[in-house]
Scaffold this motif. Structure first.
Motif, PDB file in Angstrom:
ATOM      1  N   SER A  39       0.808  -1.194   0.000  1.00 33.21           N
ATOM      2  CA  SER A  39       0.000   0.000   0.000  1.00 33.21           C
ATOM      3  C   SER A  39       0.860   1.271   0.000  1.00 33.21           C
ATOM      4  O   SER A  39       0.515   2.251  -0.654  1.00 33.21           O
ATOM      5  CB  SER A  39      -0.880   0.021   1.246  1.00 33.21           C
ATOM      6  N   TYR A  87      -1.327  -2.182   4.019  1.00 41.09           N
ATOM      7  CA  TYR A  87      -2.595  -2.051   4.734  1.00 41.09           C
ATOM      8  C   TYR A  87      -3.489  -3.192   4.280  1.00 41.09           C
ATOM      9  O   TYR A  87      -3.852  -3.268   3.110  1.00 41.09           O
ATOM     10  CB  TYR A  87      -3.271  -0.714   4.432  1.00 41.09           C
ATOM     11  N   SER A  94      -8.686   0.398   7.639  1.00 38.10           N
ATOM     12  CA  SER A  94      -7.872   0.613   6.447  1.00 38.10           C
ATOM     13  C   SER A  94      -8.709   0.487   5.175  1.00 38.10           C
ATOM     14  O   SER A  94      -8.165   0.307   4.092  1.00 38.10           O
ATOM     15  CB  SER A  94      -6.700  -0.383   6.410  1.00 38.10           C
TER      16      SER A  94
END
Length: 125
Positions: A39, A87, A94
């Protein structure tokens, strides 16, 4: 007699190589990298942070950063490293961060080569 491994190994080389491009007296103009992660990431060259991201993205158009890392390189060996933060889509909190099924880091490099100018020369080995 050749060792056994030489019979099964294959030569690896760039498919876009042209012998006429292999000329002395060339300098690297830029070393552009395109970088992204699922991420978040931080990209380092020789311990110095040079890029971070990607900006918030969505699956239909994944974002990446483009940076010239040539100014961060030293003569001799260089170390490129990245720190990636994932994440998870199953972790509460998230959900605003888009994640793929498989986490990962992506880096693509492009070297721009120019003709050597008499003013200065930088050689990266």
């Amino acid at each position: 007699m050749a060792p056994n491994w030489t019979q099964s190994a294959q030569w690896i080389w760039t498919p876009t190589y042209h012998e006429e491009d292999n000329q002395p007296g060339r300098e690297i103009g830029k070393l552009i990298v395109h970088v992204s992660a699922d991420s978040r990431y931080r990209l380092f060259v020789n311990g110095q942070r040079v890029s971070f991201g990607p900006c918030k993205t969505y699956m239909e158009r994944w974002h990446y950063e483009t940076v010239d890392i040539l100014p961060y390189l030293l003569k001799g060996e260089n170390v490129l490293s990245a720190r990636v933060l994932r994440y998870s889509s199953v972790t509460p909190g998230s959900s605003s961060i888009i994640s793929t099924e498989i986490p990962g880091f992506l880096l693509h490099a492009e070297i721009e080569v120019g003709v050597l100018t008499p003013r200065w020369h930088m050689s990266i080995t």
